[in-house]
Design an enzyme around this catalytic site. Structure first.
Site, short mmCIF file in Angstrom:
data_model
loop_
_atom_site.label_atom_id
_atom_site.label_comp_id
_atom_site.label_asym_id
_atom_site.label_seq_id
_atom_site.Cartn_x
_atom_site.Cartn_y
_atom_site.Cartn_z
N ARG A 242 35.44 45.59 41.09
CA ARG A 242 36.29 45.79 39.92
C ARG A 242 36.71 47.25 39.89
NH1 ARG A 242 36.89 41.11 39.76
NH2 ARG A 242 36.56 39.64 38.02
N GLU A 271 45.52 47.20 35.78
CA GLU A 271 46.28 46.34 36.66
C GLU A 271 47.39 45.65 35.89
OE1 GLU A 271 43.58 43.67 38.66
OE2 GLU A 271 42.52 45.30 39.67
N HIS A 290 45.28 43.24 44.07
CA HIS A 290 44.20 42.31 43.70
C HIS A 290 44.38 40.96 44.39
CE1 HIS A 290 41.06 41.61 40.31
NE2 HIS A 290 40.74 40.93 41.40
#
Length: 339
Positions: A242, A271, A290
């Site tokens: 993360r 993000e 991601h």
């Protein structure tokens, strides 16, 4: 839950296959939202207020929303991580949380190793030179990369994904493996010759440090300026955990001052990564959006497991991968809804 004849109501958020929607529709009335935006948020909240089940990826759910959803009994997230969900409140309310572990382990380890390869061999930087017409002669030492094979790989968090990444390094590239974990991993040590280290020692010894820890209060900014200073100046940092496991301003500073050589990042504190972030423009950073589990096969398997979890919970056969099944089976702490 066991009341198979009950007309359950489910809110689904995310693109699901026709077969998956049919499986949900067999046990519940389904209100489907392909995505949540400012244009349909009120409709989503109204549907949630009536729902017994919620399924989706990147779910928007906080304590205030839970307070307006008195009948909610099951949340099935299409993800392994659930730090974006209010688990303590769900436990208190007796709301079951299901996630999707295992099915994305190998794919995310593939992503980790792709970032390792890209950072060591400077693949994105040098491919961009070809794309931009800058390859006009044989490259010189200023563009050389660093070997992957034989380098020491440090795995911070030797769970499923960390172990799968270590396996690729040891068996595919002859890399000595160091790892951190709350307890020893005899199988990694026996099969891969891995050695357990405390974090400070691992950071000092590893040529490549790969982060695969869960995000929680203990791992927030686990990699800060002090940790980065312990790494080799020739080392690369890879993150498939993360974003907030890393102190990003400290990382930017370390990369700019060459405290460490490079970083491969699939996750970020914010993000999507803002275009203004220095990380987006650095030649010694490989940044991906991601994509850890972003393959057709894996995303389909994750969605299917999430559907199976929700159907199992509502039908009474039970979920396959529950996060808090004990809390779910306790009497609810609120009178909202029925059990």
């Amino acid at each position: 839950m066991g009341e198979a004849s009950r007309p359950w109501r489910v809110v689904a958020v995310r693109r699901l296959s026709e077969a998956q929607l049919a499986a949900l529709s067999a046990v519940a009335e389904v209100e489907y939202f392909e995505e949540i935006s400012e244009h349909n948020r009120a409709d989503f909240l109204a549907a949630l207020s009536r729902a017994h089940g919620l399924i989706g990826g990147k779910l928007e759910l906080d304590e205030a929303m839970l307070a307006e959803a008195p009948a909610l009994r099951v949340v099935s997230t299409i993800s392994v991580g659930y730090d974006h969900l209010p688990l303590a409140t769900m436990n208190r309310r007796g709301i079951l949380l299901c996630n999707t572990p295992n099915v994305l382990t190998e794919t995310t380890a593939d992503t980790a190793f792709a970032l390792i390869m890209a950072t060591q061999r400077r693949l994105v930087e040098l491919a961009n030179r070809v794309r931009d017409g800058e390859w006009k002669a044989h490259i010189g030492r200023e563009h050389f990369g660093i070997d992957v094979h034989g380098k020491t790989l440090g795995i911070v968090g030797a769970g499923r994904i960390g172990a799968a990444t270590a396996r690729r390094g040891a068996l595919g590239f002859g890399m000595p493996i160091l790892y951190t974990a709350a307890s020893p991993k005899p199988e990694l040590e026996a099969c891969l010759g891995a050695h357990r280290r405390e974090l400070d020692a691992l950071l000092a010894e590893a040529d490549i440090v790969c982060l695969s820890v869960p995000y929680n209060a203990d791992t927030h900014h686990l990699i800060d300026a002090t940790a980065l200073a312990r790494m080799k100046s020739t080392a690369a940092l890879v993150n498939v955990a993360r974003g907030k496991v890393i102190d990003e301003p400290a990382l930017v500073d370390a990369l700019q001052r060459r405290v460490i050589r490079a970083a491969g990042l699939d996750v970020f504190a914010e993000e999507p990564l803002p275009a203004s972030s220095p990380l987006a423009a650095m030649d010694n950073v490989v940044a991906t959006p991601h994509i850890g589990s972003a393959t057709h096969e894996t995303r389909e398997a994750m969605a299917q497991l999430a559907v199976d979890n929700l159907v199992g919970a509502l039908s009474g056969s039970g979920p396959l991968t529950a996060v808090n099944e004990d809390a779910w089976r306790k009497p609810a702490a609120t009178s909202g809804g029925n059990r």
